[in-house]
Design an enzyme around this catalytic site. Structure first.
Site, PDB file in Angstrom:
ATOM      1  N   VAL A 406     -63.481  73.508 -32.868  1.00  0.00           N
ATOM      2  CA  VAL A 406     -62.990  74.824 -33.482  1.00  0.00           C
ATOM      3  C   VAL A 406     -62.285  74.459 -34.003  1.00  0.00           C
ATOM      4  O   VAL A 406     -61.793  75.668 -35.226  1.00  0.00           O
ATOM      5  CB  VAL A 406     -63.814  76.052 -32.779  1.00  0.00           C
ATOM      6  CG1 VAL A 406     -63.545  76.834 -33.119  1.00  0.00           C
ATOM      7  CG2 VAL A 406     -64.913  75.411 -32.070  1.00  0.00           C
ATOM      8  N   ASP A 407     -61.001  74.226 -33.661  1.00  0.00           N
ATOM      9  CA  ASP A 407     -59.251  75.235 -33.608  1.00  0.00           C
ATOM     10  C   ASP A 407     -59.302  74.489 -35.083  1.00  0.00           C
ATOM     11  O   ASP A 407     -58.588  74.827 -35.985  1.00  0.00           O
ATOM     12  CB  ASP A 407     -58.846  74.398 -32.229  1.00  0.00           C
ATOM     13  CG  ASP A 407     -57.318  75.008 -32.662  1.00  0.00           C
ATOM     14  OD1 ASP A 407     -57.292  76.242 -32.986  1.00  0.00           O
ATOM     15  OD2 ASP A 407     -56.046  74.804 -31.535  1.00  0.00           O
ATOM     16  N   ASP A 408     -59.507  72.720 -34.996  1.00  0.00           N
ATOM     17  CA  ASP A 408     -58.837  72.144 -36.254  1.00  0.00           C
ATOM     18  C   ASP A 408     -59.835  72.930 -37.551  1.00  0.00           C
ATOM     19  O   ASP A 408     -58.975  73.329 -38.550  1.00  0.00           O
ATOM     20  CB  ASP A 408     -59.272  71.079 -36.465  1.00  0.00           C
ATOM     21  CG  ASP A 408     -58.084  70.142 -35.793  1.00  0.00           C
ATOM     22  OD1 ASP A 408     -57.635  69.794 -36.330  1.00  0.00           O
ATOM     23  OD2 ASP A 408     -58.310  69.771 -34.354  1.00  0.00           O
ATOM     24  N   ARG A 482     -56.926  82.592 -33.128  1.00  0.00           N
ATOM     25  CA  ARG A 482     -56.150  82.449 -34.756  1.00  0.00           C
ATOM     26  C   ARG A 482     -57.837  82.468 -35.102  1.00  0.00           C
ATOM     27  O   ARG A 482     -57.544  82.874 -36.516  1.00  0.00           O
ATOM     28  CB  ARG A 482     -56.498  80.808 -34.563  1.00  0.00           C
ATOM     29  CG  ARG A 482     -56.281  80.290 -35.933  1.00  0.00           C
ATOM     30  CD  ARG A 482     -56.013  78.819 -35.369  1.00  0.00           C
ATOM     31  NE  ARG A 482     -54.290  78.579 -34.590  1.00  0.00           N
ATOM     32  CZ  ARG A 482     -53.413  78.214 -34.071  1.00  0.00           C
ATOM     33  NH1 ARG A 482     -54.911  77.006 -32.884  1.00  0.00           N
ATOM     34  NH2 ARG A 482     -52.960  77.693 -33.102  1.00  0.00           N
TER      35      ARG A 482
END
Length: 689
Positions: A406-408, A482
């Protein structure tokens, strides 16, 4: 949506000279402010790879090199020249007191110290060497071998240096437990699964190979081989989950005796399933999970299963492991993995927001490279997130198709909405797929985690082998914020159901002093910056008391030199939060957090900008020694070498943007409501559906 809408710079961004700053802000900005931006842009553009991506080295502690030395002695494959370089590397990282730490500036740590001591001893360094004597003293003061974690003890057991009977059992039968059971294999974090499957195979075969030079670690057992020191200590409370699992471990040990003789009702099928699981995940990946521990464990597991050295599968896994090594004439260092997708997304954002034009060929190349890395495969995420969504997502590394995260994905989407392309239709389709995929990962409490959805069953932290602080993949404020930042830029309404629950999650996670914990960056500076930036993108009223409290906290921890810094010891004790030598990356994060309040005239911001400009190197880079990235809190940390050069540029660009906003507000004759943040690009409003 107009396919070109994300690539048109706002008018206020097109002028990159000091004339674009309002007079009052320009007079307060450092004289070489715009020069600092240009130098940083030039530097980053100069280090782009020919294929279009950026990648910085991931620098870590000494344990990876120590593990490789131990592996070569277990495998009887020692290359004397490589070992000489490894010895040099380990001594170069030894602390003055004789120990080894797990982050820059930190104290000696028991696992790192004993692993390095063992590696040096295996390599033939005399125990009477003054450096070894100091290391031995530190290791004993830290509690010696009994205080090491399970994974470290297992590596020692492979060399006959720790009794297997006191290594917590990792039963491969866990793969046979279906999703119907309350706690099952898929409730473990993505990275733990990749490390534990090969370890379970190793645990069955117990392929002990004592070193040829008869090295022992007897001197690092303070009380000898007594059970009271080797066995894991129980909870004082008699009836507890931990004590239940310790009892269960003894049952597993009893069953292991029969398993060694082929008498175990499930062991044969469990071993087959573990082997198959591992072999499947070699495909489409730069080694198992594309991370060092899983790759090294898988090589040992393959050898334990009887794979010969010339087997193509084993050879391929070994080549991938070797790619992580950097050898020079007198040194060897090892990265835990590669970070090209993450670094490329961040640098693309920084360059674009700092004014690099939309038609720049290097940015186009980066956009094409990122789009080519989208994963259109239903990987292991499907077990925790069975949503009927078209597969998408991005990973951290070059190739790792089973594990998009998810973060990438959020960072890549933040980049794709900005970067140019000659195929806008392809870019927009790619963007929408990734966005819809990412949105399905919101957890029950409103936050987002890194890899999986609702991977939060705390009972797993009680099992005996779960002492690496990485069994779960919990939601965190930094990733959640984010995603809110991305949704804000895309025009999502604050009343969208997923945003409302995410905002509630963010409110609950705020610390008493106004800060937020940072899971993937060190630490409270990282978490607080990302939350403030995310909320500003949603056009939240930033003058609310709870947000002003966060601003006050950031200003309260500014250093006398104008910068910000924080060390990894804040994960051990929050009393140290916001304390540490100033760094370029953490100063940039703090500045962007303060800039979320759209007030370029604050003294704290002026001093922070001056710090970045003053400390920039002549070539446009910044120097940074501190560790500012987090792998597993309290266990493993990362120094992202790209951070020191990318984030400062984004901070300078953000400051310039709020200066432009202040100028526009000053020139406006009618101001009846808060002016929204000037966007870098014109974006169409999304319904959020």
């Amino acid at each position: 949506m107009d396919s070109q809408s994300r690539t048109v710079p706002a008018k206020s961004e097109q002028n990159s000279t000091n004339e674009s700053l309002p007079h009052t802000a320009a007079s307060r900005a450092p004289a070489d402010f715009e020069g600092a931006i240009r130098r940083s842009q030039d530097y980053l553009l100069s280090i782009q790879k020919p294929e279009g991506y950026w990648v910085g080295e991931l620098m870590v502690d000494s344990t990876l090199v120590s593990d490789m030395v131990a592996y070569h002695h277990w495998d009887d494959s020692v290359d004397p020249e490589w070992q000489r370089k490894a010895v040099n590397h380990l001594f170069s990282m030894q602390l003055p007191d004789g120990g080894w730490n797990i982050y820059y500036g930190g104290p000696a740590e028991v696992n790192a110290t004993i692993k390095a001591y063992l590696a040096l001893k295996l390599a033939g360094v005399p125990v009477t060497d003054p450096r070894m004597l100091r290391a031995r003293e530190v290791a004993l003061n830290l509690g010696g071998v009994p205080r090491m974690n399970t994974f470290s003890k297992l590596y020692l057991a492979l060399l006959g240096l720790f009794p297997w009977e006191y290594v917590p059992t990792i039963p491969c039968e866990v793969l046979l437990i279906g999703k119907w059971f309350h706690v099952n294999f898929w409730d473990m974090s993505n990275w733990s699964r990749a490390m534990l499957v090969p370890l379970a195979i190793i645990n069955h075969f117990k392929p002990t190979r004592p070193p040829r030079n008869q090295v022992t670690l007897d001197e690092l057992y303070p009380q000898g081989f007594h059970e009271r020191d080797l066995a894991l200590p129980p909870d004082p409370e008699r009836f507890s989950l931990r004590n239940f699992f310790l009892w269960l471990d003894r049952v597993h040990k009893f069953a292991e005796v029969f398993a060694q003789h082929g008498i175990h009702p499930f062991r044969k099928s469990a071993l087959k399933k573990a082997e198959k699981w591992m072999l499947e995940r070699f495909e489409g990946s730069d080694g198992l999970a594309a991370i060092f521990p899983a790759m090294l464990n898988s090589i040992i597991a393959l050898k334990a299963l009887g794979y010969a050295n010339d087997n193509p599968i084993l050879q391929r896994e070994w080549r991938e492991l070797k790619r992580l090594q950097h050898e020079t004439e007198n040194d060897v260092r090892i990265e835990p993995c590669f970070s090209p997708v993450w670094d490329t997304a961040i640098v693309s954002i920084c360059l674009r927001e700092s004014g690099i034009p939309a038609e720049h060929p290097q940015l186009k190349k980066a956009a094409d490279w990122l789009m080519g890395k989208e994963i259109r495969f239903r990987g292991d995420w499907q077990y925790k997130n069975p949503a009927k969504v078209e597969p998408s997502g991005w990973v951290f590394e070059y190739e790792n198709k089973w594990n998009p995260d998810v973060d990438d994905t959020a960072m890549v989407l933040l980049a794709l909405r900005l970067v140019p392309t000659d195929d806008p239709k392809k870019r927009d389709e790619c963007f929408q797929r990734g966005l819809k995929w990412m949105m399905t990962f919101q957890c029950r409490d409103g936050g987002w985690a890194a890899f999986d959805k609702d991977c939060t069953k705390n009972i797993l932290e009680k099992v005996p082998f779960a002492d690496h602080n990485a069994m779960l993949d919990p939601e965190c404020a930094d990733i959640t914020a984010r995603i809110l930042e991305l949704l804000g830029y895309e025009g999502y309404d604050r009343n969208h159901p997923q945003i409302k629950t995410a905002l509630e999650y963010i409110r609950r996670r705020q610390e008493e002093d106004g800060s937020w914990y940072g899971r993937w960056g060190v630490n409270y500076i990282y978490g607080t910056w990302q939350v403030l930036r995310g909320l500003r993108a949603l056009n939240i009223d930033m003058n609310q008391p709870w947000l002003l409290k966060a601003r006050n906290w950031l200003e309260s921890v500014q250093r006398p030199d104008g910068g910000w810094g924080e060390r990894c010891n804040t994960y051990d004790d929050p009393v140290f939060k916001g304390q540490g030598p100033s760094t370029a990356s953490q100063t940039a994060w703090a500045l962007m957090g303060l800039c979320a309040f759209d007030d370029p005239h604050r003294e704290s911001i002026r001093r922070g900008i001056e710090y970045l400009v003053r400390t920039q190197n002549a070539d446009g880079s910044w120097t940074e020694h501190e560790t500012t990235g987090t792998g597993f809190p309290k266990v493993f940390y990362l120094k992202y070498d790209m951070y020191r050069n990318a984030w400062p540029l984004l901070a300078l660009a953000t400051y310039r943007r709020i200066c432009n906003g202040a100028k526009e507000r000053a020139n406006s004759t009618v101001t009846t409501k808060p002016v929204p943040r000037p966007a870098l690009t014109e974006t169409a409003t999304s319904s959020g559906e």
